[in-house]
Design an enzyme around this catalytic site. Structure first.
Site, PDB file in Angstrom:
ATOM      1  N   CYS A  52     -22.625  40.409  35.111  1.00  0.00           N
ATOM      2  CA  CYS A  52     -22.813  39.174  34.107  1.00  0.00           C
ATOM      3  C   CYS A  52     -22.760  39.083  32.506  1.00  0.00           C
ATOM      4  O   CYS A  52     -24.218  39.357  31.960  1.00  0.00           O
ATOM      5  CB  CYS A  52     -25.023  38.375  35.319  1.00  0.00           C
ATOM      6  N   CYS A  61     -26.556  38.573  30.820  1.00  0.00           N
ATOM      7  CA  CYS A  61     -27.252  39.375  31.261  1.00  0.00           C
ATOM      8  C   CYS A  61     -27.019  40.290  29.773  1.00  0.00           C
ATOM      9  O   CYS A  61     -28.060  40.610  29.110  1.00  0.00           O
ATOM     10  CB  CYS A  61     -27.218  39.879  32.518  1.00  0.00           C
ATOM     11  N   ASP A  67     -21.112  29.444  20.497  1.00  0.00           N
ATOM     12  CA  ASP A  67     -20.229  30.067  21.595  1.00  0.00           C
ATOM     13  C   ASP A  67     -18.708  30.869  20.842  1.00  0.00           C
ATOM     14  O   ASP A  67     -18.219  30.157  19.479  1.00  0.00           O
ATOM     15  CB  ASP A  67     -19.838  28.328  22.208  1.00  0.00           C
ATOM     16  N   HIS A 122     -31.733  35.907  34.775  1.00  0.00           N
ATOM     17  CA  HIS A 122     -30.325  35.919  35.010  1.00  0.00           C
ATOM     18  C   HIS A 122     -30.929  34.399  36.311  1.00  0.00           C
ATOM     19  O   HIS A 122     -31.079  35.121  37.114  1.00  0.00           O
ATOM     20  CB  HIS A 122     -30.084  36.919  36.109  1.00  0.00           C
ATOM     21  N   ASN A 136     -23.189  22.750  32.352  1.00  0.00           N
ATOM     22  CA  ASN A 136     -21.578  22.172  33.838  1.00  0.00           C
ATOM     23  C   ASN A 136     -22.597  23.635  34.824  1.00  0.00           C
ATOM     24  O   ASN A 136     -22.969  24.826  34.571  1.00  0.00           O
ATOM     25  CB  ASN A 136     -20.547  23.291  33.610  1.00  0.00           C
ATOM     26  N   GLY A 175     -16.931  22.858  35.502  1.00  0.00           N
ATOM     27  CA  GLY A 175     -16.194  23.958  34.312  1.00  0.00           C
ATOM     28  C   GLY A 175     -17.164  24.547  33.731  1.00  0.00           C
ATOM     29  O   GLY A 175     -16.909  25.981  33.049  1.00  0.00           O
ATOM     30  N   HIS A 234     -24.932  32.074  34.373  1.00  0.00           N
ATOM     31  CA  HIS A 234     -25.714  32.786  34.258  1.00  0.00           C
ATOM     32  C   HIS A 234     -25.916  31.086  33.187  1.00  0.00           C
ATOM     33  O   HIS A 234     -25.467  30.801  32.564  1.00  0.00           O
ATOM     34  CB  HIS A 234     -26.288  33.848  33.522  1.00  0.00           C
ATOM     35  N   HIS A 256     -26.895  28.281  31.032  1.00  0.00           N
ATOM     36  CA  HIS A 256     -26.307  27.878  29.511  1.00  0.00           C
ATOM     37  C   HIS A 256     -26.352  26.393  29.625  1.00  0.00           C
ATOM     38  O   HIS A 256     -26.028  25.646  30.184  1.00  0.00           O
ATOM     39  CB  HIS A 256     -25.198  28.952  29.248  1.00  0.00           C
ATOM     40  N   HIS A 282     -25.547  24.327  26.887  1.00  0.00           N
ATOM     41  CA  HIS A 282     -24.592  24.209  25.518  1.00  0.00           C
ATOM     42  C   HIS A 282     -25.068  22.999  24.664  1.00  0.00           C
ATOM     43  O   HIS A 282     -25.277  21.818  25.139  1.00  0.00           O
ATOM     44  CB  HIS A 282     -22.883  23.604  25.893  1.00  0.00           C
TER      45      HIS A 282
HETATM   46  P1  5GP Z   1     -18.951  27.266  30.471  1.00  0.00           P
HETATM   47  O1  5GP Z   1     -17.962  26.907  30.653  1.00  0.00           O
HETATM   48  O2  5GP Z   1     -20.159  28.213  31.804  1.00  0.00           O
HETATM   49  O3  5GP Z   1     -19.925  25.721  31.390  1.00  0.00           O
HETATM   50  O4  5GP Z   1     -19.112  27.712  29.430  1.00  0.00           O
HETATM   51  C1  5GP Z   1     -18.963  28.990  29.253  1.00  0.00           C
HETATM   52  C2  5GP Z   1     -19.115  29.330  27.383  1.00  0.00           C
HETATM   53  O5  5GP Z   1     -19.439  31.074  27.655  1.00  0.00           O
HETATM   54  C3  5GP Z   1     -17.647  29.043  26.872  1.00  0.00           C
HETATM   55  O6  5GP Z   1     -17.749  27.650  26.537  1.00  0.00           O
HETATM   56  C4  5GP Z   1     -17.374  29.871  26.351  1.00  0.00           C
HETATM   57  O7  5GP Z   1     -17.158  29.888  25.036  1.00  0.00           O
HETATM   58  C5  5GP Z   1     -18.745  31.139  26.070  1.00  0.00           C
HETATM   59  N1  5GP Z   1     -18.387  31.920  26.098  1.00  0.00           N
HETATM   60  C6  5GP Z   1     -17.284  32.649  26.865  1.00  0.00           C
HETATM   61  N2  5GP Z   1     -17.437  33.996  26.749  1.00  0.00           N
HETATM   62  C7  5GP Z   1     -17.953  34.285  26.003  1.00  0.00           C
HETATM   63  C8  5GP Z   1     -18.658  35.223  25.039  1.00  0.00           C
HETATM   64  O8  5GP Z   1     -18.717  36.851  25.502  1.00  0.00           O
HETATM   65  N3  5GP Z   1     -19.264  35.598  23.524  1.00  0.00           N
HETATM   66  C9  5GP Z   1     -19.705  34.162  23.771  1.00  0.00           C
HETATM   67  N4  5GP Z   1     -20.116  34.017  22.486  1.00  0.00           N
HETATM   68  N5  5GP Z   1     -19.644  32.522  24.117  1.00  0.00           N
HETATM   69  C10 5GP Z   1     -18.877  33.240  24.984  1.00  0.00           C
HETATM   70 ZN    ZN Z   2     -27.384  36.644  33.569  1.00  0.00          ZN
END
Ligand code: 5GP
Ligand code: ZN
Length: 115
Positions: A5, A8, A31, A47, A88, A94, A99, A101, A103
């Site tokens: 992950c 994680c 992000d 997690h 999301n 999306g 894991h 999160h 936004h």
């Molecule tokens: P999701 O699409 O799952 O709602 O959001 C995942 C977010 O994680 C995305 O906005 C993406 O830009 C961000 N993200 C993906 N990989 C990484 C990373 O390695 N480091 C950071 N800081 N953000 C990441």
């Molecule tokens: Zn995780």
């Protein structure tokens, strides 16, 4: 900690991130692909894959993510103009990192409905 992950690994420091807040329960970092001038993620250290996996006993943890988001928005000067918070859940909404999160996006006008 789940070995494969990404978040994680960020939580444990194995993968670097621009941390804006951390404590023993959660952390917040920028992000890597920001969708607004200010875009951070707030995650629990523990997690949990998706919101579908949240249990009743996780209510305080989830509340902590939200209250921390509000605090971070305030500290960075976005409380007055406003900001958006988004979870999301699953690919149809999306979610790309499994894991949970929260936004936190700010620094520009947001449209509704979201895409
Ligand atoms: P999701 O699409 O799952 O709602 O959001 C995942 C977010 O994680 C995305 O906005 C993406 O830009 C961000 N993200 C993906 N990989 C990484 C990373 O390695 N480091 C950071 N800081 N953000 C990441
Ligand atoms: Zn995780």
């Amino acid at each position: 900690m789940t070995d494969d992950c990404l978040f994680c690994k960020i939580a444990s420091g194995k993968i670097p991130a621009q941390i804006v807040y951390e404590d023993d329960q959660l952390l917040s970092f920028e992000d890597v692909n920001p969708q607004a001038p200010f875009h951070v993620l707030i995650i629990p250290r523990r997690h949990i894959s998706t919101l579908n996996d949240v249990q009743e006993g996780d209510a305080a943890l989830l509340g902590g993510l939200i209250t921390r988001a509000a605090q971070i928005a305030k500290e960075h000067g976005h409380a007055q103009d406003g900001y958006r918070t988004v979870f999301n859940c699953n690919r149809g909404a999306g979610q790309s990192v499994f894991h949970i999160h929260l936004h936190l996006l700010a620094g520009r006008n947001m449209t509704w409905p979201p895409g």
